[in-house]
Scaffold this active site. Structure first.
Site, short mmCIF file in Angstrom:
data_model
loop_
_atom_site.label_atom_id
_atom_site.label_comp_id
_atom_site.label_asym_id
_atom_site.label_seq_id
_atom_site.Cartn_x
_atom_site.Cartn_y
_atom_site.Cartn_z
N ASN A 147 -2.79 -6.01 13.08
CA ASN A 147 -4.08 -5.35 13.27
C ASN A 147 -4.93 -6.05 14.33
O ASN A 147 -6.15 -6.14 14.22
CB ASN A 147 -4.83 -5.24 11.93
N ASN A 186 -3.67 -10.25 6.84
CA ASN A 186 -3.19 -9.04 7.51
C ASN A 186 -4.22 -8.30 8.35
O ASN A 186 -4.13 -7.09 8.55
CB ASN A 186 -2.58 -8.08 6.49
N TYR A 241 -7.49 -7.68 7.84
CA TYR A 241 -8.56 -6.91 7.21
C TYR A 241 -9.86 -7.74 7.21
O TYR A 241 -9.95 -8.77 7.86
CB TYR A 241 -8.12 -6.45 5.83
N THR A 278 0.83 -1.20 0.00
CA THR A 278 0.00 0.00 0.00
C THR A 278 0.87 1.25 0.00
O THR A 278 1.75 1.39 0.84
CB THR A 278 -0.94 -0.01 1.22
N HIS A 304 -7.84 -10.13 -0.96
CA HIS A 304 -6.98 -9.98 0.21
C HIS A 304 -7.68 -10.57 1.44
O HIS A 304 -8.58 -9.96 2.01
CB HIS A 304 -6.70 -8.49 0.43
#
Length: 355
Positions: A235, A178, A180, A25, A175
């Site tokens: 996260n 991670n 999300y 990103t 995705h």
């Protein structure tokens, strides 16, 4: 002997080599329209010698944005802007997949338009902060998706996949890693639901499976990939049943016949499980290996050893646009300084490499 510099047939997409550019990103889209800028066109065109480019995370729907100035694939303007990127990459002989990333509870209302708010499977806020244009702010408690809204989120991924193909992408990567939205559904720490989308392993993998099925039905399984990161705690993710969870996920998506599985290895100790995933998945296996520092030339041996079909390189691609040539020669490599990595005058909140 097969090497990382041999061509590869990725479910009908011919790749010049087996060096993949990992999704990183970069937060360089237009802040108002969430469209890629001319700098983004140049950035990806410079790296077209990768066998496969996987873009930065692209939000499939407006509320899926988790960081400042990230691009979307949910408007006509965004489709047209991405076409400039894909044309530039293809003109240089490259292949490029768009990574569809819904950030879920990771984000902040200040990053979203109108009354949009981060969403999630349950009302569980992530510990930590997100960078905004006003500086770091605490993650907020997400709005809980209703059953109908979960299904709408699935449709949002499929529509964005269709938009990606219209924009000229060779395919999309879903995705699921991670921390999300997809991993938020997978992990028991963030998914406290008691309906069909939560509770048992079978129910917690359902959202990921439905997204993969919907995307593959929309654009074809040969244009669909999935990224996962088993045991990743990024996260504020907490998985209590990692191996059972991801083996169940692979068993459920196997009949779909997607082009590839992209695994982010979280530590060298996870390599035996990576081998198990490799055995369970029939398609191409892309590995972003756990290494000390940026992944370098030593990782090319993973292709020769049959551990992976493609190896994904992240941070070295930022400062070395011609990375495949440098890997073949084993250097020299440009050093990755903070200004290059974090965007110079916007340092500290605009770039999130290898996420």
């Amino acid at each position: 002997m097969t090497t990382a510099f041999d061509p590869y047939d990725l479910a009908g997409t011919r790749l010049a080599n087996r060096v993949a550019m990992a999704p990183m990103t970069r937060s360089r889209a237009d802040g108002e329209t969430r469209t890629p800028t001319d700098a983004v066109v140049e950035y990806y065109a410079q790296r077209a010698s990768a066998g496969l480019i996987i873009t930065e995370g692209v939000q499939p729907v407006p509320e899926g944005q988790g960081y400042p100035d990230t691009p979307g694939l949910h408007s006509r303007e965004q489709i047209a802007a991405w076409r400039k990127v894909t044309d530039a990459v293809h003109e240089r002989g490259g292949r490029i997949f768009a990574q569809l990333m819904h950030s879920g509870r990771i984000g902040h209302p200040d990053l979203l338009d109108g009354d949009l708010h981060p969403v999630g499977p349950s009302a569980v806020a992530a510990a930590g902060q997100v960078f905004t244009h006003e500086g770091p702010k605490d993650f907020v408690t997400p709005r809980v998706l209703t059953g109908d809204q979960v299904r709408e989120a699935v449709t949002g991924f499929a529509t964005a996949a269709r938009n990606a193909v219209e924009a000229g992408f060779d395919g999309v990567e879903v995705h699921g890693a991670n921390g999300y939205l997809i991993q938020q559904f997978l992990a028991s720490g963030s998914n406290h639901r008691t309906d069909e989308w939560g509770g048992s392993v079978e129910n917690r993998v359902r959202f990921a499976v439905e997204v993969v099925r919907a995307v593959a039905a929309e654009i074809g399984p040969d244009r669909t990939g999935l990224r996962i990161s088993p045991a990743n705690t990024l996260n504020d993710i907490a998985e209590t049943d990692t191996e059972e969870l991801y083996l169940a996920l692979l068993d459920a998506i196997e009949p779909v016949g997607i082009a590839y599985l992209h695994v982010l290895e979280t530590s060298p100790e996870r390599r035996p499980f990576v081998h198990e995933l490799r055995k369970r998945f029939a398609g191409a296996f892309v590995l972003n290996p756990a290494t000390e520092g940026p992944t370098g030339a030593a990782a090319l041996a993973l292709v020769e050893e049959g551990v992976a079909d493609l190896v994904a390189f992240g941070r070295l691609f930022v400062s070395n646009p011609d990375l495949p040539a440098r890997l073949r020669a084993d250097g020299p490599y440009n050093e990755l300084d903070a200004a290059t990595l974090y965007g110079g005058d916007r340092a500290g909140y605009t770039d999130y490499p290898a996420l």
